[in-house]
Write a protein that holds these residues in place. Structure first.
Motif, mmCIF file in Angstrom:
data_model
loop_
_atom_site.group_PDB
_atom_site.id
_atom_site.type_symbol
_atom_site.label_atom_id
_atom_site.label_comp_id
_atom_site.label_asym_id
_atom_site.label_seq_id
_atom_site.Cartn_x
_atom_site.Cartn_y
_atom_site.Cartn_z
ATOM 1 N N ALA A 19 0.908 -1.030 -0.127
ATOM 2 C CA ALA A 19 -0.120 0.342 -0.230
ATOM 3 C C ALA A 19 0.949 1.433 -0.207
ATOM 4 C CB ALA A 19 -0.669 -0.106 1.274
ATOM 5 N N ASP A 20 2.216 1.398 0.744
ATOM 6 C CA ASP A 20 2.642 2.810 0.497
ATOM 7 C C ASP A 20 3.588 2.959 -0.865
ATOM 8 O OD1 ASP A 20 1.965 2.816 3.274
ATOM 9 O OD2 ASP A 20 3.947 1.965 4.590
ATOM 10 N N LEU A 21 3.833 1.853 -1.429
ATOM 11 C CA LEU A 21 4.375 1.692 -2.481
ATOM 12 C C LEU A 21 3.282 2.208 -3.478
ATOM 13 C CD1 LEU A 21 6.313 -2.121 -2.382
ATOM 14 C CD2 LEU A 21 7.463 0.544 -2.256
ATOM 15 N N HIS A 22 2.593 2.279 -3.483
ATOM 16 C CA HIS A 22 1.717 2.312 -4.454
ATOM 17 C C HIS A 22 1.103 4.119 -4.521
ATOM 18 C CE1 HIS A 22 -0.088 -2.233 -5.189
ATOM 19 N NE2 HIS A 22 1.205 -1.576 -5.883
ATOM 20 N N ARG A 23 1.129 4.056 -2.877
ATOM 21 C CA ARG A 23 1.021 5.520 -2.742
ATOM 22 C C ARG A 23 2.127 6.246 -2.753
ATOM 23 N NH1 ARG A 23 1.715 6.614 3.443
ATOM 24 N NH2 ARG A 23 4.051 5.871 2.582
ATOM 25 N N ASP A 24 3.041 6.188 -2.301
ATOM 26 C CA ASP A 24 4.384 6.786 -2.631
ATOM 27 C C ASP A 24 4.636 6.952 -5.257
ATOM 28 O OD1 ASP A 24 4.804 7.269 -0.576
ATOM 29 O OD2 ASP A 24 6.093 5.413 -0.321
ATOM 30 N N ALA A 25 4.023 5.727 -5.766
ATOM 31 C CA ALA A 25 3.441 6.339 -6.750
ATOM 32 C C ALA A 25 2.858 6.958 -7.470
ATOM 33 C CB ALA A 25 3.767 4.385 -7.231
ATOM 34 N N VAL A 26 1.941 6.860 -6.772
ATOM 35 C CA VAL A 26 0.774 7.858 -7.302
ATOM 36 C C VAL A 26 0.864 9.524 -6.613
ATOM 37 C CG1 VAL A 26 -1.055 8.457 -6.491
ATOM 38 C CG2 VAL A 26 -0.831 5.874 -6.736
ATOM 39 N N ASP A 27 1.628 9.198 -5.927
ATOM 40 C CA ASP A 27 2.101 10.784 -5.203
ATOM 41 C C ASP A 27 3.689 11.233 -5.901
ATOM 42 O OD1 ASP A 27 0.528 11.759 -3.100
ATOM 43 O OD2 ASP A 27 1.845 10.874 -1.924
ATOM 44 N N ALA A 28 4.385 10.515 -6.746
ATOM 45 C CA ALA A 28 5.009 10.655 -7.676
ATOM 46 C C ALA A 28 4.658 11.486 -8.947
ATOM 47 C CB ALA A 28 6.203 9.775 -8.202
ATOM 48 N N VAL A 29 3.383 10.726 -9.312
ATOM 49 C CA VAL A 29 3.122 11.294 -10.608
ATOM 50 C C VAL A 29 2.572 12.849 -10.498
ATOM 51 C CG1 VAL A 29 1.728 10.946 -12.197
ATOM 52 C CG2 VAL A 29 2.237 8.873 -10.917
ATOM 53 N N PRO A 30 2.641 13.186 -11.291
ATOM 54 C CA PRO A 30 2.042 15.274 -11.131
ATOM 55 C C PRO A 30 1.124 14.896 -11.471
ATOM 56 C CG PRO A 30 4.031 15.209 -12.958
ATOM 57 C CD PRO A 30 4.152 13.556 -12.326
ATOM 58 N N GLY A 31 -0.476 15.984 -11.150
ATOM 59 C CA GLY A 31 -1.420 15.976 -11.077
ATOM 60 C C GLY A 31 -2.105 15.098 -9.892
ATOM 61 N N PHE A 32 -1.454 14.203 -9.237
ATOM 62 C CA PHE A 32 -2.142 13.060 -8.414
ATOM 63 C C PHE A 32 -1.519 13.215 -7.233
ATOM 64 C CE2 PHE A 32 -2.519 11.390 -13.083
ATOM 65 C CZ PHE A 32 -4.058 10.757 -12.279
ATOM 66 N N ASP A 107 5.692 -2.974 -12.708
ATOM 67 C CA ASP A 107 6.602 -2.199 -12.195
ATOM 68 C C ASP A 107 5.397 -1.035 -12.660
ATOM 69 O OD1 ASP A 107 8.048 -0.094 -13.315
ATOM 70 O OD2 ASP A 107 9.460 -1.941 -13.624
ATOM 71 N N SER A 108 6.764 -0.434 -11.355
ATOM 72 C CA SER A 108 6.015 1.207 -11.110
ATOM 73 C C SER A 108 5.631 1.673 -12.490
ATOM 74 C CB SER A 108 6.865 1.572 -9.878
ATOM 75 O OG SER A 108 8.183 2.624 -11.116
ATOM 76 N N ARG A 109 6.530 1.655 -14.141
ATOM 77 C CA ARG A 109 6.022 2.100 -14.481
ATOM 78 C C ARG A 109 4.717 1.988 -15.587
ATOM 79 N NH1 ARG A 109 11.838 1.322 -17.337
ATOM 80 N NH2 ARG A 109 10.779 -0.448 -16.818
ATOM 81 N N GLU A 113 1.701 5.399 -15.779
ATOM 82 C CA GLU A 113 0.614 5.316 -17.384
ATOM 83 C C GLU A 113 -0.390 4.644 -17.585
ATOM 84 O OE1 GLU A 113 0.894 2.491 -21.636
ATOM 85 O OE2 GLU A 113 1.438 1.649 -19.987
ATOM 86 N N ARG A 114 -0.483 3.751 -16.074
ATOM 87 C CA ARG A 114 -2.199 4.109 -15.785
ATOM 88 C C ARG A 114 -3.024 5.178 -15.647
ATOM 89 N NH1 ARG A 114 0.143 -0.781 -17.920
ATOM 90 N NH2 ARG A 114 -1.930 -1.805 -18.504
ATOM 91 N N LEU A 115 -1.613 6.543 -14.351
ATOM 92 C CA LEU A 115 -2.555 6.874 -14.015
ATOM 93 C C LEU A 115 -2.659 8.003 -14.786
ATOM 94 C CD1 LEU A 115 -0.631 6.461 -10.984
ATOM 95 C CD2 LEU A 115 -2.941 6.870 -11.121
ATOM 96 N N GLU A 116 -1.868 8.099 -16.082
ATOM 97 C CA GLU A 116 -1.732 9.167 -17.232
ATOM 98 C C GLU A 116 -2.424 8.912 -18.052
ATOM 99 O OE1 GLU A 116 2.871 8.958 -18.143
ATOM 100 O OE2 GLU A 116 3.263 10.059 -16.392
#
Length: 217
Positions: A19-32, A107-109, A113-116
């Motif tokens: 959960a923490d990994l996914h949270r950090d991945a979300v916060d790393a994407v601009p606009g989220f 992969d976090s990428r 990609e899905r978030l973008e």
């Protein structure tokens, strides 16, 4: 200057490290912006009711039930992140209303990609009224399909109306019988693809007016 609020994302996973990994991945994407993760369906329901996230990223296997069933019962966009790779679970998730499915581990990428894609999907549908080509483009974006290169009927009508002259979005809207917002949206999209050129004309007020003309290139 106005700013666009970030899209809020709720991660639902009972493994706190994941959960923490996914949270950090979300916060790393601009606009989220990621909310505090939820560890169960029960806490997810409470978080959704309190914070009203734009998107939920949810595991299927949770201590108090299946994430797919939560997706079915909420009025919120959701992407399922699960180790389940059987076709039936994937079909159930899509029937429940999930707009995406990622098989763990990934992969976090792939998540980025899905978030973008989701942000672009929301941008296309962020209007009071949409046309069929808007819907088709939004679905193509969120599902990872190739962007359409063919001109819609509306774009062709706008180009025909433009002809060899130069005109504003308001003038085109009036002559085509469409809203100014619709004309502006299509003209901006065609400008980005190089189909029309944009020029600025300064009037007596000093404020520039966007003028459009069919590209000669």
């Amino acid at each position: 200057m106005t700013t666009t609020a970030p899209l809020r994302v709720l991660v639902v996973d009972d493994d706190f490290r994941v959960a923490d990994l996914h949270r950090d991945a979300v916060d790393a994407v601009p606009g989220f912006r990621a909310l505090e993760p939820a560890r169960s369906i029960g806490t997810a329901r409470s978080a959704i009711a309190e914070h009203r996230p734009d998107l939920v990223l949810i595991d299927n296997y949770l201590p108090d039930g299946e994430g797919v069933e939560l997706v079915r019962s909420i009025d919120t966009d959701a992407i399922v992140l699960s180790a389940a790779s059987d076709a039936e679970t994937v079909r159930r998730a899509l029937r429940a209303g999930a707009i995406g499915y990622l098989i763990k581990p990934f992969d976090s990428r792939a998540l980025r990609e899905r978030l973008e894609r989701y942000a672009r999907y929301r941008n296309v549908l962020d209007t009071a009224d949409v046309e069929q080509d808007d819907i088709d483009r939004a679905l193509s974006i969120v599902h990872g399909g190739p962007a359409t290169t063919t001109r819609s009927a509306t774009e062709q009508m706008i180009l025909t109306t433009l002809g060899a002259r130069e005109a504003s979005a308001g003038e085109i809207a009036t002559e085509c019988g469409i809203s100014r917002a619709t004309a502006q949206r299509h003209l901006a999209a065609m400008a980005a693809r190089g189909i029309v050129d944009v020029r600025l004309r300064y009037g007596s007020t000093g404020r520039p007016e966007h003028r459009y003309a069919a590209s000669r290139g």
